[in-house]
Design a protein around this motif. Structure first.
Motif, PDB file in Angstrom:
ATOM      1  N   ARG A  13     -11.502  20.076 -19.483  1.00  0.00           N
ATOM      2  CA  ARG A  13     -10.890  19.726 -20.750  1.00  0.00           C
ATOM      3  C   ARG A  13     -11.934  19.060 -21.646  1.00  0.00           C
ATOM      4  NH1 ARG A  13      -5.878  15.599 -20.915  1.00  0.00           N
ATOM      5  NH2 ARG A  13      -5.667  16.459 -18.835  1.00  0.00           N
ATOM      6  N   PHE A  69      -8.939  23.286 -23.341  1.00  0.00           N
ATOM      7  CA  PHE A  69      -9.639  23.528 -22.066  1.00  0.00           C
ATOM      8  C   PHE A  69     -10.631  24.665 -22.278  1.00  0.00           C
ATOM      9  CE2 PHE A  69      -5.706  21.544 -21.142  1.00  0.00           C
ATOM     10  CZ  PHE A  69      -5.912  20.765 -20.024  1.00  0.00           C
ATOM     11  N   GLN A  82      -5.399  26.350 -25.251  1.00  0.00           N
ATOM     12  CA  GLN A  82      -4.850  25.075 -25.695  1.00  0.00           C
ATOM     13  C   GLN A  82      -3.501  24.817 -25.035  1.00  0.00           C
ATOM     14  OE1 GLN A  82      -4.673  24.985 -30.012  1.00  0.00           O
ATOM     15  NE2 GLN A  82      -6.671  25.968 -30.152  1.00  0.00           N
ATOM     16  N   LEU A  83      -3.299  23.569 -24.675  1.00  0.00           N
ATOM     17  CA  LEU A  83      -1.997  23.106 -24.205  1.00  0.00           C
ATOM     18  C   LEU A  83      -1.488  22.169 -25.297  1.00  0.00           C
ATOM     19  CD1 LEU A  83      -0.038  23.017 -21.712  1.00  0.00           C
ATOM     20  CD2 LEU A  83      -1.242  20.937 -21.041  1.00  0.00           C
ATOM     21  N   VAL A  97       1.480  27.032 -24.378  1.00  0.00           N
ATOM     22  CA  VAL A  97       0.128  27.538 -24.129  1.00  0.00           C
ATOM     23  C   VAL A  97      -0.246  28.336 -25.374  1.00  0.00           C
ATOM     24  CG1 VAL A  97      -1.281  29.064 -22.707  1.00  0.00           C
ATOM     25  CG2 VAL A  97       0.569  27.701 -21.663  1.00  0.00           C
ATOM     26  N   LEU A 119      -4.478  24.589 -16.844  1.00  0.00           N
ATOM     27  CA  LEU A 119      -3.500  24.113 -17.822  1.00  0.00           C
ATOM     28  C   LEU A 119      -2.229  23.654 -17.118  1.00  0.00           C
ATOM     29  CD1 LEU A 119      -5.177  25.274 -20.253  1.00  0.00           C
ATOM     30  CD2 LEU A 119      -3.042  26.174 -21.121  1.00  0.00           C
ATOM     31  N   SER A 122      -2.764  20.369 -15.233  1.00  0.00           N
ATOM     32  CA  SER A 122      -2.831  19.233 -16.163  1.00  0.00           C
ATOM     33  C   SER A 122      -1.464  18.944 -16.755  1.00  0.00           C
ATOM     34  CB  SER A 122      -3.827  19.521 -17.280  1.00  0.00           C
ATOM     35  OG  SER A 122      -5.102  19.679 -16.749  1.00  0.00           O
TER      36      SER A 122
END
Ligand SMILES: CC(C)(COP(=O)(O)OP(=O)(O)OC[C@H]1O[C@@H](n2cnc3c(N)ncnc32)[C@H](O)[C@@H]1OP(=O)(O)O)[C@@H](O)C(=O)NCCC(=O)NCCS
Length: 178
Positions: A13, A69, A82-83, A97, A119, A122
């Protein structure tokens, strides 16, 4: 046995500062994806300056709800995703996501799947219990989401434009994290 070091990939990340410092590298990957027809909010042709601006906006959003990430190999950044945590007060358990991308040079060797796994791990640590995502019908994103256990909710016709401006549908996916 030969170890192909160039193919080894690590996932991590980035901080907002790292995103700013590596904005050009991330922008190059975005340009490659949009050139190849990926539907990631952006239109073709994507100018380098516009791509860098887009990345810097993501860095700003990271102060709020976005986590970025990356996947890196010996040549540099090869993938990103991306989260994004839902901002609504009644959805503290949900994240989407967004903009899952792997550079064409690195596709088809499990990088996308590794990004998704990171992802998800996390998200669980953050207390997220529901992931959502959308994908263009019949594309590689759909296959990946299904492979990592996402379920299809349905299709929204004419959801977005493709990079050349033609309307396209989106398939909505979700994954409960138990
Ligand atoms: C979708 C995307 C992120 C997938 O990235 P990727 O790194 O190629 O994904 P993977 O390598 O995990 O999987 C891709 C394929 O390679 C296969 N694969 C994975 N590891 C492999 C290996 N070691 N050897 C051979 N094949 C392998 C997978 O089975 C998969 O096959 P399938 O597509 O026929 O199901 C990438 O295609 C991309 O960036 N596309 C454009 C943007 C996009 O569509 N993003 C999705 C959001 S909608």
């Amino acid at each position: 046995m030969t170890v192909d070091v160039a193919r080894q990939v690590s996932i991590r990340r980035l901080t907002p500062e790292e995103v700013r410092n590596r904005a050009h590298e991330l922008a190059d990957m975005l340009i490659d994806a949009v050139d190849a027809g990926a539907q990631v909010s952006l239109m073709r042709p994507l100018a380098p300056l516009s791509a860098v601006r887009f990345v810097l906006d993501v860095a700003d959003a990271m102060k709020r709800s976005t986590h970025l990430f990356i996947a890196e190999d010996a040549e540099g950044i090869v993938g990103a995703a991306q989260l994004v945590r839902a901002s609504a007060a009644n959805q503290p358990h949900r994240a989407s996501v967004d903009r899952l991308l792997v550079h064409r040079r690195g596709r088809g060797r499990g990088v996308g799947q590794e990004l998704m796994q990171e992802l998800e791990t996390s998200a669980r640590v953050m207390g997220i219990t529901l992931l959502t995502a959308d994908a263009a019908p019949g594309g590689p994103g759909e296959r990946l989401y299904r492979r990592v256990g996402f379920l299809e909710a349905g299709t929204i016709p004419g959801y977005a434009l493709d990079p050349d401006g033609a309307p396209t549908d989106a398939v909505i996916y979700y994954k409960p994290l138990h």
